[in-house]
Scaffold this motif. Structure first.
Motif, PDB file in Angstrom:
ATOM      1  N   ALA A  56      -1.475  -3.809  -1.587  1.00 44.96           N
ATOM      2  CA  ALA A  56      -0.058  -3.932  -1.933  1.00 44.96           C
ATOM      3  C   ALA A  56       0.419  -2.682  -2.674  1.00 44.96           C
ATOM      4  N   GLU A  57      -0.422  -2.165  -3.571  1.00 42.71           N
ATOM      5  CA  GLU A  57      -0.071  -0.939  -4.290  1.00 42.71           C
ATOM      6  C   GLU A  57       0.035   0.238  -3.329  1.00 42.71           C
ATOM      7  N   ALA A  58      -0.874   0.306  -2.345  1.00 46.52           N
ATOM      8  CA  ALA A  58      -0.822   1.379  -1.349  1.00 46.52           C
ATOM      9  C   ALA A  58       0.472   1.307  -0.539  1.00 46.52           C
ATOM     10  N   MET A  59       0.932   0.103  -0.214  1.00 42.11           N
ATOM     11  CA  MET A  59       2.181  -0.032   0.537  1.00 42.11           C
ATOM     12  C   MET A  59       3.387   0.396  -0.301  1.00 42.11           C
ATOM     13  N   ILE A  60       3.341   0.152  -1.591  1.00 42.27           N
ATOM     14  CA  ILE A  60       4.426   0.602  -2.465  1.00 42.27           C
ATOM     15  C   ILE A  60       4.444   2.120  -2.517  1.00 42.27           C
ATOM     16  N   TYR A  61       3.272   2.740  -2.646  1.00 38.43           N
ATOM     17  CA  TYR A  61       3.204   4.202  -2.626  1.00 38.43           C
ATOM     18  C   TYR A  61       3.722   4.753  -1.300  1.00 38.43           C
ATOM     19  N   PHE A 105      15.379   0.235  -7.490  1.00 39.20           N
ATOM     20  CA  PHE A 105      13.978   0.403  -7.090  1.00 39.20           C
ATOM     21  C   PHE A 105      13.537  -0.742  -6.188  1.00 39.20           C
ATOM     22  N   PHE A 106      13.855  -1.982  -6.574  1.00 43.06           N
ATOM     23  CA  PHE A 106      13.500  -3.133  -5.740  1.00 43.06           C
ATOM     24  C   PHE A 106      14.199  -3.084  -4.388  1.00 43.06           C
ATOM     25  N   ALA A 107      15.427  -2.602  -4.357  1.00 41.97           N
ATOM     26  CA  ALA A 107      16.150  -2.488  -3.083  1.00 41.97           C
ATOM     27  C   ALA A 107      15.469  -1.476  -2.162  1.00 41.97           C
ATOM     28  N   HIS A 108      14.991  -0.383  -2.713  1.00 45.43           N
ATOM     29  CA  HIS A 108      14.268   0.601  -1.899  1.00 45.43           C
ATOM     30  C   HIS A 108      12.973   0.015  -1.363  1.00 45.43           C
ATOM     31  N   LEU A 109      12.291  -0.770  -2.178  1.00 44.67           N
ATOM     32  CA  LEU A 109      11.055  -1.393  -1.706  1.00 44.67           C
ATOM     33  C   LEU A 109      11.323  -2.394  -0.587  1.00 44.67           C
ATOM     34  N   MET A 110      12.395  -3.134  -0.682  1.00 36.46           N
ATOM     35  CA  MET A 110      12.690  -4.163   0.319  1.00 36.46           C
ATOM     36  C   MET A 110      13.142  -3.569   1.648  1.00 36.46           C
ATOM     37  N   ARG A 111      13.447  -2.282   1.679  1.00 36.49           N
ATOM     38  CA  ARG A 111      13.772  -1.634   2.953  1.00 36.49           C
ATOM     39  C   ARG A 111      12.534  -1.471   3.819  1.00 36.49           C
ATOM     40  N   SER A 112      11.359  -1.485   3.198  1.00 37.40           N
ATOM     41  CA  SER A 112      10.111  -1.423   3.956  1.00 37.40           C
ATOM     42  C   SER A 112       9.790  -2.825   4.451  1.00 37.40           C
ATOM     43  N   ARG A 113       9.656  -2.965   5.744  1.00 34.16           N
ATOM     44  CA  ARG A 113       9.517  -4.282   6.354  1.00 34.16           C
ATOM     45  C   ARG A 113       8.284  -5.035   5.860  1.00 34.16           C
ATOM     46  N   ARG A 114       7.210  -4.314   5.629  1.00 33.64           N
ATOM     47  CA  ARG A 114       5.968  -4.971   5.237  1.00 33.64           C
ATOM     48  C   ARG A 114       6.016  -5.483   3.801  1.00 33.64           C
ATOM     49  N   LEU A 115       6.893  -4.940   2.984  1.00 32.70           N
ATOM     50  CA  LEU A 115       6.977  -5.362   1.598  1.00 32.70           C
ATOM     51  C   LEU A 115       7.970  -6.495   1.370  1.00 32.70           C
ATOM     52  N   VAL A 116       8.700  -6.892   2.401  1.00 32.44           N
ATOM     53  CA  VAL A 116       9.675  -7.971   2.249  1.00 32.44           C
ATOM     54  C   VAL A 116       8.973  -9.294   1.957  1.00 32.44           C
ATOM     55  N   ARG A 117       7.857  -9.536   2.617  1.00 30.51           N
ATOM     56  CA  ARG A 117       7.064 -10.736   2.376  1.00 30.51           C
ATOM     57  C   ARG A 117       5.727 -10.334   1.762  1.00 30.51           C
ATOM     58  N   ASP A 118       5.072 -11.268   1.147  1.00 29.93           N
ATOM     59  CA  ASP A 118       3.803 -10.990   0.500  1.00 29.93           C
ATOM     60  C   ASP A 118       2.667 -11.251   1.477  1.00 29.93           C
ATOM     61  N   PHE A 119       2.364 -10.254   2.321  1.00 25.56           N
ATOM     62  CA  PHE A 119       1.314 -10.390   3.321  1.00 25.56           C
ATOM     63  C   PHE A 119      -0.024  -9.845   2.850  1.00 25.56           C
ATOM     64  N   GLU A 120      -0.031  -9.058   1.810  1.00 22.60           N
ATOM     65  CA  GLU A 120      -1.251  -8.368   1.391  1.00 22.60           C
ATOM     66  C   GLU A 120      -2.231  -9.340   0.740  1.00 22.60           C
ATOM     67  N   ARG A 121      -3.498  -9.151   1.015  1.00 22.12           N
ATOM     68  CA  ARG A 121      -4.542 -10.008   0.447  1.00 22.12           C
ATOM     69  C   ARG A 121      -5.072  -9.459  -0.872  1.00 22.12           C
ATOM     70  N   SER A 122      -4.953  -8.182  -1.080  1.00 21.36           N
ATOM     71  CA  SER A 122      -5.457  -7.603  -2.326  1.00 21.36           C
ATOM     72  C   SER A 122      -4.360  -6.773  -2.991  1.00 21.36           C
ATOM     73  N   THR A 123      -4.479  -6.603  -4.286  1.00 20.03           N
ATOM     74  CA  THR A 123      -3.468  -5.828  -5.011  1.00 20.03           C
ATOM     75  C   THR A 123      -3.563  -4.346  -4.680  1.00 20.03           C
ATOM     76  N   THR A 124      -4.740  -3.874  -4.286  1.00 15.93           N
ATOM     77  CA  THR A 124      -4.856  -2.451  -3.941  1.00 15.93           C
ATOM     78  C   THR A 124      -4.097  -2.118  -2.666  1.00 15.93           C
TER      79      THR A 124
END
Length: 82
Positions: free
Chosen positions: A58-63, A37-56
């Motif tokens: 970040a959750e939207a990017m995971i979805y 699961f973590f490997a699939h998430l890390m394939r998304s470029r925006r999720l590799v680093r913690d750029f999000e300011r809010s948890t909502t």
């Protein structure tokens, strides 16, 4: 932590320890699911680093990442028979 997971979240938390009698590289079955699961998430470029300011957001990017993964799987051509 275990009581919190059970009472507040309704989850049963099971901590899997290392088996010392096995030698070499051994991946536990449930841990493999989490690592994949973590490997699939890390394939998304925006999720590799913690750029999000809010948890909502970040959750939207995971979805979004999981939606892209599932649409790729659904759009895949089925294997030909014969």
């Amino acid at each position: 932590m275990i009581e919190y997971c059970l009472t507040v979240l309704g989850f049963v938390l099971a901590i899997v320890g290392r088996m010392d009698n096995l030698r070499g590289f051994v991946v536990l079955p449930k841990r493999w699911i989490v690592e994949r699961f973590f490997a699939h998430l890390m394939r998304s470029r925006r999720l590799v680093r913690d750029f999000e300011r809010s948890t909502t957001s970040a959750e939207a990017m995971i979805y979004w990442s999981m939606t892209m993964l599932m649409t790729r799987r659904l759009a895949r051509q089925p294997p030909r028979r014969g």
